[in-house]
Design an enzyme around this catalytic site. Structure first.
Site, mmCIF file in Angstrom:
data_model
loop_
_atom_site.group_PDB
_atom_site.id
_atom_site.type_symbol
_atom_site.label_atom_id
_atom_site.label_comp_id
_atom_site.label_asym_id
_atom_site.label_seq_id
_atom_site.Cartn_x
_atom_site.Cartn_y
_atom_site.Cartn_z
ATOM 1 N N HIS A 240 -28.182 11.097 -11.523
ATOM 2 C CA HIS A 240 -26.857 11.083 -10.892
ATOM 3 C C HIS A 240 -26.204 9.708 -11.028
ATOM 4 C CE1 HIS A 240 -23.943 12.387 -7.714
ATOM 5 N NE2 HIS A 240 -23.907 11.093 -7.461
ATOM 6 N N GLU A 241 -26.926 8.681 -10.646
ATOM 7 C CA GLU A 241 -26.355 7.330 -10.687
ATOM 8 C C GLU A 241 -26.152 6.845 -12.119
ATOM 9 O OE1 GLU A 241 -25.131 6.248 -8.065
ATOM 10 O OE2 GLU A 241 -26.144 7.563 -6.633
ATOM 11 N N GLU A 270 -17.379 10.891 -9.394
ATOM 12 C CA GLU A 270 -18.432 11.840 -9.037
ATOM 13 C C GLU A 270 -18.565 12.936 -10.081
ATOM 14 O OE1 GLU A 270 -20.648 11.446 -6.914
ATOM 15 O OE2 GLU A 270 -19.820 9.838 -5.686
#
Length: 476
Positions: A240-241, A270
């Site tokens: 995700h990061e 996001e």
């Protein structure tokens, strides 16, 4: 610099340094506001408006003008106080959460949310917006409740009906045996980050209480938190990061010190992390690619219970109504955002007192997820850093990001073709190039919703997102 200061606080700084750091952050934020709100800055904006400008220069002027108006809206004393209050509240949260100590953080949170509401009212008056819309616009300019509520309602309606069907049809995974050492998890994470295109010459990976990403094109930093019992929690947080960091590293470097060099908004940000984590890294093809790497670094020799590709796939795609947002599966994750979105709007309108958050939290969790959080503040309303750090109005960006990611996935396939076989071989170059050219390198050339529509040819809609969930979970 404030971004990197936050990284330092979360990764290296000792608790004794927090009060002084809060003062430094407040002073720095105040100086920046003074500069941007000054008449000299306004004169420069006016002079630039009379010039012949490139599209990126126009965007720079637009974003700078918004920042100027934003700086004028918030009184200097209120801004400085907010930085001190948020820092103090965050430190208290870090100490209180492991001890399930709601009572010690409650007065700090009341102060922090009170400040956020004051800011929302100032911004609302200046921009002629509902106060909560004004907060949302701090994170994703142009987005308002009126354009979000219908999509969120459609998603909730779909999930209320779909989740029980998926639960009834799925096979539960077996826990993958092992006690997973921090060094082994971090080594695996760094290899995966490199495979996904993260440039360690311009970035780094660290540990913190809550995973996050920060920095700029020349210095992108991400963090994760580790569990010795479940490596997938950290690994998928890293995926995700890494999506965030790829966006950061591919921002237009020639604009890195300008307003237009910033990402266009946090919903788009996001979308990049969720494109990577959900669209790519939870796909069958990626799981086939990454599983041998997971085995190489983490599989124990004495007990191999649960160690198979099929079980690994079931584990990372198992639909399970749990307590923690960041560990939620793809199907139940939206419920966690809908809960926070509802509570934020109530708090902003004065319809919910901060002291009553735990009870309201439990009611929503029981209604949407069927789980009880009474007395469990650590895994309930204290689980996220956002409100304690002053990030009030941010949560809608997560679900908007998932919506944008699904739209981008459809557009990506339409433009460059299906990438399943290349992903299975660990080749992400075509996807990375397409995202870099169409999203990352655009900086703030357009506002987020406009950028997504420009790239995908479709207006913002939950259709692609619901279709994605149906394909992966309902029709599988």
């Amino acid at each position: 610099m404030l971004d990197l200061s936050n990284w330092d606080e979360s990764t290296n700084m000792k608790p004794a340094g927090m009060p002084n750091r809060a003062e430094v952050v407040a002073l720095t934020a105040g100086l920046r506001q003074k500069l941007i709100s000054s008449e000299e800055f306004a004169d420069l904006l006016a002079a630039a408006a009379d010039e012949e400008l490139t599209p990126m220069q126009h965007a720079n002027l637009r974003v700078a003008g918004y920042a100027h108006k934003n700086a004028l809206a918030i009184p200097a004393d209120l801004l400085k106080e907010s930085k001190r209050v948020y820092s103090d509240c965050e430190v208290t949260w870090q100490q209180a959460r492991p001890n399930n100590d709601w009572s010690s953080v409650l007065p700090k949170l009341e102060h922090a949310i009170g400040i956020a509401i004051q800011i929302s009212q100032c911004l609302g008056e200046t921009f002629d917006l509902d106060p909560y819309d004004a907060l949302m616009n701090q994170y994703e300019p142009g987005i308002q409740q009126a354009s979000v509520d219908g999509m969120f309602a459609d998603i909730r309606e779909f999930l209320v009906n779909a989740v029980p069907k998926v639960e009834a049809a799925q096979q539960a995974p077996t826990r993958m045996a092992g006690i997973f050492k921090a060094d082994d998890q971090l080594a695996l994470a760094e290899i995966c980050m490199q495979e996904l295109g993260f440039d360690f010459g311009r970035g780094r990976l660290d540990q913190s209480a809550h995973p996050f990403s920060c920095g700029n094109a020349f210095d992108a930093r991400i963090t994760t938190r580790l569990s010795q019992d479940d490596f997938s929690e950290s690994l998928f947080a890293v995926f995700h990061e890494t999506g965030h960091a790829r966006y950061t590293q591919n921002q237009p470097s020639e604009w890195v010190l300008q307003f237009a060099g910033e990402p266009t908004g946090m919903a788009v940000h996001e979308s990049q992390s969720l494109f990577m984590e959900m669209q790519v890294c939870r796909s069958d093809a990626f799981l086939e690619f990454v599983y041998p790497l997971v085995e190489e670094h983490l599989r124990p020799t004495d007990d191999t219970t649960g160690w198979s590709l099929d079980n690994f796939r079931r584990a990372v795609r198992f639909v399970n109504r749990g307590l923690i947002r960041v560990y939620a599966d793809e199907m139940t994750y939206p419920f966690h955002i809908l809960l926070r979105y509802a509570l934020e709007k109530q708090l902003c309108k004065g319809e919910l007192a901060v002291k009553d958050i735990p009870d309201a939290w439990n009611l929503h969790m029981r209604d949407m997820l069927g789980v009880d959080t009474r007395g469990n503040y650590q895994d309930g309303c204290m689980q996220d850093i956002h409100w304690f750090a002053g990030l009030f109005g941010y949560f809608p960006c997560y679900l908007l990001g998932a919506i944008f990611a699904a739209q981008l996935q459809e557009a990506c396939i339409h433009k460059i073709g299906e990438q399943t076989e290349r992903i299975r071989q660990g080749d992400f170059s075509a996807i990375s190039t397409w995202l870099a050219e169409n999203i990352h390198a655009q900086g703030s050339l357009m506002e987020g919703e406009q950028l997504i529509q420009s790239v995908t040819g479709s207006e913002m809609s939950a259709r692609s997102y619901i279709s994605h969930l149906k394909r992966r979970y309902v029709d599988a």
